[in-house]
Scaffold this motif. Structure first.
Motif: not given
Length: 120
Positions: A12-20, A61-65, A86-91, A111-118
């Motif tokens: 997803v591009q920066a500023g976008g949304s995802l729902r896990l 703290e970094s994800v609040k809001g 944000e790109p820093e959310d990539t993980a 769980g086994q994990g799911t990749q999020v790339t911003v």
């Protein structure tokens, strides 16, 4: 046997949304705390958000809001709505089931994990 299966990751591009989503099976989870953790390349895994059996929420703290954790006990599912990414959310994001020990959340199933790339 407890199984946790994540879905919803992606690019997803920066500023976008995802729902896990995380579907849990093998036990009854309505009485358990659940959470999401993430691990970025070269970094330690960190706990991002937790939700207790009665709905108490906690966030790093970094994800609040920006991030919202929720659960559907009837469906044995926990969600993580991620906005203003944000790109820093990539993980790699991991769902977990855990318990509280002296007010600290301790995951004991993963769980086994799911990749999020911003992208920036």
């Amino acid at each position: 046997q407890v199984q946790l299966v994540e879905s919803g990751g992606g690019l997803v591009q920066a500023g976008g949304s995802l729902r896990l989503s995380c579907a849990a099976s093998g036990s009854t989870f309505s009485s358990r705390a659940m959470g999401w953790s993430r691990q970025a390349p070269g970094k330690q895994r960190e706990l991002v958000a937790t939700i207790s059996s009665y709905g108490r929420l906690n966030y790093v703290e970094s994800v609040k809001g920006r991030f919202t954790i929720s659960r559907d006990n009837a469906q044995n599912t926990v969600y993580l709505q991620m906005n203003s990414l944000e790109p820093e959310d990539t993980a790699v994001y991991y769902c977990n089931v855990g318990y509280y020990q002296y007010y600290k959340y301790v995951p004991d199933y993963w769980g086994q994990g799911t990749q999020v790339t911003v992208s920036s």
